[in-house]
Design an enzyme around this catalytic site. Structure first.
Site, PDB file in Angstrom:
ATOM      1  N   ASP A 105       0.868  -1.164   0.000  1.00  0.00           N
ATOM      2  CA  ASP A 105       0.000   0.000   0.000  1.00  0.00           C
ATOM      3  C   ASP A 105       0.915   1.228   0.000  1.00  0.00           C
ATOM      4  O   ASP A 105       2.113   1.121   0.294  1.00  0.00           O
ATOM      5  CB  ASP A 105      -0.886  -0.037   1.245  1.00  0.00           C
ATOM      6  CG  ASP A 105      -1.730   1.209   1.404  1.00  0.00           C
ATOM      7  OD1 ASP A 105      -2.310   1.661   0.414  1.00  0.00           O
ATOM      8  OD2 ASP A 105      -1.787   1.729   2.534  1.00  0.00           O
ATOM      9  N   ASP A 134      -0.221   5.047   1.023  1.00  0.00           N
ATOM     10  CA  ASP A 134      -0.472   6.002   2.103  1.00  0.00           C
ATOM     11  C   ASP A 134      -0.372   5.338   3.468  1.00  0.00           C
ATOM     12  O   ASP A 134      -1.032   4.329   3.734  1.00  0.00           O
ATOM     13  CB  ASP A 134      -1.866   6.617   1.938  1.00  0.00           C
ATOM     14  CG  ASP A 134      -1.978   7.423   0.658  1.00  0.00           C
ATOM     15  OD1 ASP A 134      -1.497   8.560   0.630  1.00  0.00           O
ATOM     16  OD2 ASP A 134      -2.547   6.888  -0.326  1.00  0.00           O
TER      17      ASP A 134
END
Length: 451
Positions: free
Chosen positions: A16, A18
């Protein structure tokens, strides 16, 4: 299941973006997110201007793992069996007596159960990541305002929150300089983003040199992804990843069928053509884990390539990657950062408070005085609190769906790739999967009851 996990045994390593590869300066980013919604509610929807004023003390309300009952305006913290440990109406905390009367020690009416996603519906919303938390404070203050001014018993503000999300974070918002959030991040990214340490960049290159397929799978749109990656990883960040997937719309990326969520080609950050399958590495939009896995089979030459995915959200990353795709999962859990160097949850390194003057929001990964520990709590109404400690539902989900949990990628970047991590499993202790060590509050309460 084996008691240990090693990156050396994985064929593909996914990330991922963020709050995983890209860490945010939380005392700066949280007020920005809050303001992006509050300004919209006040200016576009006519809400009370008092929402625009936030004190540093107000941020203590924020705690991951809370659920908002959208009909009643109540926030709740759940035990591992679904009973309500603490609650508030707006920001006003519920007394133990009122808690017992309202919830009666029974599982919450919307409790998802031991297995299944932390569902979100028109009736409730779970807050499980740092983009969400400023919205929790805002929603609580909206309930305060509506209760005070209109004496409301039921609440219908969520549609306005959704409109604020659409205004500030729609696909075209970055390009159009729409709202408050994206223009400010573009203006001064160094204020809000932590650059990746060199150790992390070297670690990514080591993974690639070891023959691992590197994946970046983010729900951020391609233009924002590029800004983040160039700032935290450098202008050559695309050299690190074999496949980049933006606007992945997680958790649907993992749970939806390929026909429901095809991959799209991108040109100048615009989606161009839906693809019947994924044939080669590159940069794509949307998509699904099934077609991605078929490509990984071709790239690795294995019938069942082993994939590990790093993410910070139980709802969007960890649960769906484990449940639907059976991937190994590494949870980035910033709540562990306050524990490092033997410090307690409340001890937050001063360097995280930033270099800018003026009162700051408290770092959101420190202990909330209102809500207590993210990991354990005492059952209300029992005098002998030492004997009535239970795991929170959030804590139980960590050990159920994560392979391991770490405070940041930096924490493991200098380890050899064949390092053997103790994993969460039924044959290990409940704290085995935390690296480099369990939260102090769990270590000090090893005999916490499992309800």
């Amino acid at each position: 299941m084996a008691q240990h996990f090693s990156l050396a045994a994985c064929d593909a390593v996914g990330f991922d973006l963020d709050h995983t590869l890209c860490r945010y300066n939380l005392p700066e980013s949280a007020p920005l997110i809050y303001n992006s919604f509050a300004q919209f509610l006040v200016k576009e929807k006519g809400y009370d201007k008092e929402l625009l004023t936030v004190t540093p003390e107000d941020w203590d309300f924020c705690c991951k793992g809370l659920a908002l009952d959208l009909e009643e305006g109540n926030f709740i913290k759940l035990a591992d069996n679904g009973t309500v440990l603490r609650a508030s109406h707006g920001t006003r905390m519920t007394t133990p007596e009122a808690l017992a009367h309202q919830y009666g020690g029974k599982p919450w009416k919307h409790f998802p159960g031991d297995v299944g996603p932390a569902g979100r519906s028109g009736k409730y919303y779970f807050y499980d990541n740092y983009f969400d938390l400023p919205g929790a404070l805002l929603c609580a203050r909206v309930v305060d305002s509506l209760t005070k001014n209109n004496d409301q018993k039921t609440f219908d503000f969520w549609k306005d929150i959704v409109a604020g999300i659409q205004h500030n974070y729609k696909m075209s918002a970055f390009k159009e300089n729409c709202g408050i959030y994206f223009p400010e991040i573009k203006r001064d990214p160094g204020r809000y983003l932590h650059a990746c340490p060199e150790s992390v960049k070297k670690w990514l290159r080591r993974l690639k040199h070891a023959g691992k397929v590197l994946l970046l799978i983010t729900s951020s749109h391609s233009d924002y992804c590029r800004l983040l990656c160039e700032h935290v990883l450098g202008n050559d960040f695309t050299d690190l990843f074999d496949i980049v997937i933006t606007n992945a719309l997680k958790p649907g990326f993992f749970s939806h069928l390929p026909s429901q969520r095809p991959f799209w080609t991108l040109e100048n950050d615009e989606e161009q053509e839906a693809l019947p399958s994924l044939e080669k590495p590159g940069w794509y939009s949307q998509g699904n884990a099934v077609h991605l896995y078929e490509l990984l089979k071709k790239m690795t030459g294995r019938n069942e390539p082993k994939v590990v995915y790093f993410g910070d959200s139980m709802h969007s990353d960890i649960f769906p990657a484990r449940h639907y795709s059976n991937w190994e999962t590494v949870l980035i859990l910033e709540e562990l950062r306050g524990d490092r160097d033997g410090k307690s949850e409340e001890s937050e390194p001063l360097e995280k408070k930033g270099k800018y003057e003026g009162p700051k929001a408290k770092p959101l990964n420190t202990l909330s005085k209102k809500w207590g520990s993210f990991f354990i709590d005492s059952v209300p109404g029992l005098e002998n609190t030492e004997d009535s400690l239970v795991h929170t539902w959030s804590c139980k989900r960590i050990s159920t769906y994560s392979t391991i949990a770490i405070p940041s990628i930096e924490a493991i970047a200098e380890l050899p790739l064949d390092y053997k991590f103790s994993r969460f499993s039924s044959s290990n202790s409940k704290t085995a999967g935390y690296y480099p060590k369990p939260p102090l509050i769990l270590s000090n309460n090893e005999t916490v009851k499992t309800k």
